[in-house]
Every structure is written in structure tokens, then in C-alpha cells.
Design an enzyme around this catalytic site. Structure first.
Site, PDB file in Angstrom:
ATOM      1  CG  ASP A   1      29.673  37.433  32.924  1.00 44.11           C
ATOM      2  OD1 ASP A   1      29.610  36.502  31.818  1.00 44.11           O
ATOM      3  OD2 ASP A   1      30.847  36.466  33.177  1.00 44.11           O
ATOM      4  CB  SER A   2      26.086  36.275  34.254  1.00 48.55           C
ATOM      5  OG  SER A   2      26.988  34.728  34.672  1.00 48.55           O
TER       6      SER A   2
ATOM      7  CE1 TYR B   1      22.410  37.324  36.100  1.00 44.67           C
ATOM      8  CE2 TYR B   1      22.688  38.358  33.404  1.00 44.67           C
ATOM      9  CZ  TYR B   1      22.513  38.386  34.695  1.00 44.67           C
ATOM     10  OH  TYR B   1      22.909  39.935  35.138  1.00 44.67           O
ATOM     11  N   GLY B   2      21.741  31.023  33.475  1.00 43.67           N
ATOM     12  CA  GLY B   2      21.710  29.722  32.523  1.00 43.67           C
ATOM     13  C   GLY B   2      20.342  29.324  32.553  1.00 43.67           C
TER      14      GLY B   2
ATOM     15  CB  CYS C   1      27.127  36.795  29.448  1.00 39.91           C
ATOM     16  SG  CYS C   1      25.913  35.818  30.453  1.00 39.91           S
TER      17      CYS C   1
ATOM     18  CB  THR D   1      23.662  33.307  29.815  1.00 40.45           C
ATOM     19  OG1 THR D   1      23.806  31.845  29.332  1.00 40.45           O
ATOM     20  CG2 THR D   1      22.018  33.002  29.624  1.00 40.45           C
TER      21      THR D   1
ATOM     22  CD  GLU E   1      29.955  33.140  39.866  1.00 44.41           C
ATOM     23  OE1 GLU E   1      30.127  34.498  40.295  1.00 44.41           O
ATOM     24  OE2 GLU E   1      30.740  34.066  38.607  1.00 44.41           O
TER      25      GLU E   1
ATOM     26  CB  CYS F   1      29.144  29.448  29.382  1.00 46.70           C
ATOM     27  SG  CYS F   1      29.681  30.519  31.055  1.00 46.70           S
ATOM     28  CB  THR F   2      32.715  34.615  29.023  1.00 45.15           C
ATOM     29  OG1 THR F   2      31.239  34.326  29.913  1.00 45.15           O
ATOM     30  CG2 THR F   2      32.659  34.958  27.787  1.00 45.15           C
ATOM     31  CG  HIS F   3      31.186  31.970  34.614  1.00 49.95           C
ATOM     32  ND1 HIS F   3      30.247  32.339  33.793  1.00 49.95           N
ATOM     33  CD2 HIS F   3      31.522  32.039  35.812  1.00 49.95           C
ATOM     34  CE1 HIS F   3      30.129  33.115  34.899  1.00 49.95           C
ATOM     35  NE2 HIS F   3      30.562  33.114  36.021  1.00 49.95           N
TER      36      HIS F   3
END
Length: 264
Positions: free
Chosen positions: A10-11, A42-43, A73, A75, A152, A183-185
């Protein structure tokens, strides 16, 4: 049986939402995770850069002898999943198609919202996948560029985060009955997102939906880890600060984790 680990990339920390679901559904499987927090999000990045970074993460996981790679991820999935899947001789999963399928099953009105990074929304991949599966659906997409940096930085419950989520999602409120967290965040912000959208809106966690596909492929290729195997150790790697990553990971996963800093 195949006792090698499953690789996740993932990012940043977002893919931990997929790992948590994997640990719940498939507790005997071992995890190798690499999060590129030093270069997140990354987006907003150009597609070529996202492609190059994702391949670096893939090559890192391959050095760990993984039996499967999960691009946790949205993206990266939108930009390079098809390419990676064709070039590797192990199964490679993305998170977009499972999320799209789940949204179709969930909606009662056919009005589906999708929130994601600028690249995921610009690619229009969720609308394409959803309409390919069910042409009668109406898909409304919204980019949420401020969400990943908040996650993050571990600002999950601050007043600033609540304000940003409310102001960003307000245009979608009342217009959809299903919202894909593209988005997995974003599942780490789930309580705030649900509060803004209202209790009647079903939130689709694309990463969690992906775990069902992982289970299917493990069975299909007969590469499940033996339940009798001892000494399982999950390993986590980050390109940023290991301590900060560990704080988020331990809070989200509910267990102590071993995190190492790596340079790619």
C-alpha cells in the site's frame, strides 16, 4: 498446502484495514506488509510514478518469497494491477472489483457514491466496473485528497479531521444509499464518514471485500497455509518512521507488531 506468507502493499498504512480483515477471516495465514508512507499519498501523483513505485513494492515482496500479492491500494490497483497480474506467476489481487461488486449488491436505489484519491476518481475505474456489471446503476464519484494525509499523520479523531470530512462529503449527503470507500485508508475514518452520510447509507469497505476473493483463490489454487504449521510471524515494513507506523498498526490491529524501516 503452501505455508509461505501473503504479501500486501500500500502507499502507507491504509492497507492495514485489509490485513485486519484477513486476520479475522483467515487467522492461519501469515502476512508480509510493505507501506510506502514516505511517498504517500499516491493519489495526486502522475500515473507513471505510481506505476514505478508500485513495482518497487512488488519486487520487495517477491524477495520475501510470498505466494500471493494483494495490492491493498485503490490508486495502485487502478493504475497498474492489470499489468502486474499478467507478468507474475503468482496470484495478484486488487481491491476495486470486489468493492464494485459489493456496492451493486448493497444498493436499493441504484444510486452509488464512490470516494477515493484524485487518481482513482480521475481513472473513473469504479464507475466503469460498476456499470459493466450492472448498467442501470448511477455512480457519483468524489475525490477526497485530504483524507490520506490525515490518516497517515494519525489524526483520526481530531476536530480538524471531523471538519475536513464533513466539508468534503457534504455534497454527497442525501444523494446515495451506498458509498464505496475507494481507498483503503478511509475505513480508519469510518465513524466520521458514517456520521456525515447518515445511518441509512451503507459503507462498502473495498479492502474487506477483497479478503473474500483472497479466500477463494487460496482454495482454488490449493495454497492455504496448514493449520498445523507453527511459528507464524507477521512482518511489517515501512519506508517512513517505523515507530509512527507501529502506533497506527497496533491500534488498528489490536496487537503488538514488528515494524522495520526499509529503503526502496
Amino acid at each position: 498446502m503452501d505455508n509461505r506468507p501473503i504479501g500486501f502493499l500500500d502507499s502507507g498504512v491504509g492497507g492495514l484495514t485489509v490485513v485486519r480483515e484477513l486476520m479475522r477471516q483467515l487467522p492461519y495465514e501469515e502476512v508480509i506488509y510493505i507501506g510506502d508512507s514516505a511517498r504517500a499519498p499516491y493519489g495526486p501523483r502522475p500515473a507513471k510514478q505510481i506505476r514505478d513505485y508500485t513495482w518497487q513494492l512488488v519486487h520487495f515482496l517477491l524477495t520475501k518469497d510470498v505466494k500471493m500479492i494483494v495490492i491493498a491500494c485503490n490508486t495502485a490497483t487502478a493504475v497498474v494491477w492489470e499489468e502486474i497480474k499478467k507478468k507474475l506467476d503468482i496470484p495478484v489481487l486488487g481491491v476495486i472489483l470486489p468493492g464494485a461488486s459489493a456496492a451493486i449488491k448493497s444498493t436499493n436505489t441504484g444510486n452509488i457514491g464512490v470516494i477515493g484519491t484524485p487518481m482513482t476518481v480521475t481513472s473513473d475505474i469504479y464507475r466503469k466496473k460498476i456499470e459493466a456489471l450492472s448498467p442501470d446503476m448511477t455512480v457519483t464519484s468524489l475525490a477526497c485528497p485530504k483524507f490520506v494525509p490525515l490518516v497517515e499523520s494519525n489524526e483520526l479523531n481530531s476536530s480538524i479531521t471531523k471538519k475536513v470530512v464533513y466539508e468534503t462529503l457534504f455534497p454527497l449527503a442525501g444523494k446515495v444509499d451506498t458509498l464505496v470507500l475507494g481507498c483503503t485508508h478511509y475505513p480508519l475514518l469510518r465513524p466520521i464518514i458514517q456520521n456525515v452520510m447518515g445511518p441509512g447509507v451503507k459503507l462498502i469497505d473495498s479492502g474487506a471485500e477483497c479478503v473474500r476473493d483472497i479466500s477463494v483463490l487460496l482454495n482454488y489454487f490449493e495454497i492455504n497455509r496448514s493449520h498445523k504449521e507453527q511459528g507464524m510471524t507477521h512482518r511489517f515494513y515501512t519506508t517512513a518512521n517505523a515507530k509512527s507506523f507501529a502506533e497506527i498498526a497496533e491500534h488498528w490491529l489490536g496487537q503488538t507488531v514488528n515494524v522495520e524501516h526499509v529503503r526502496l
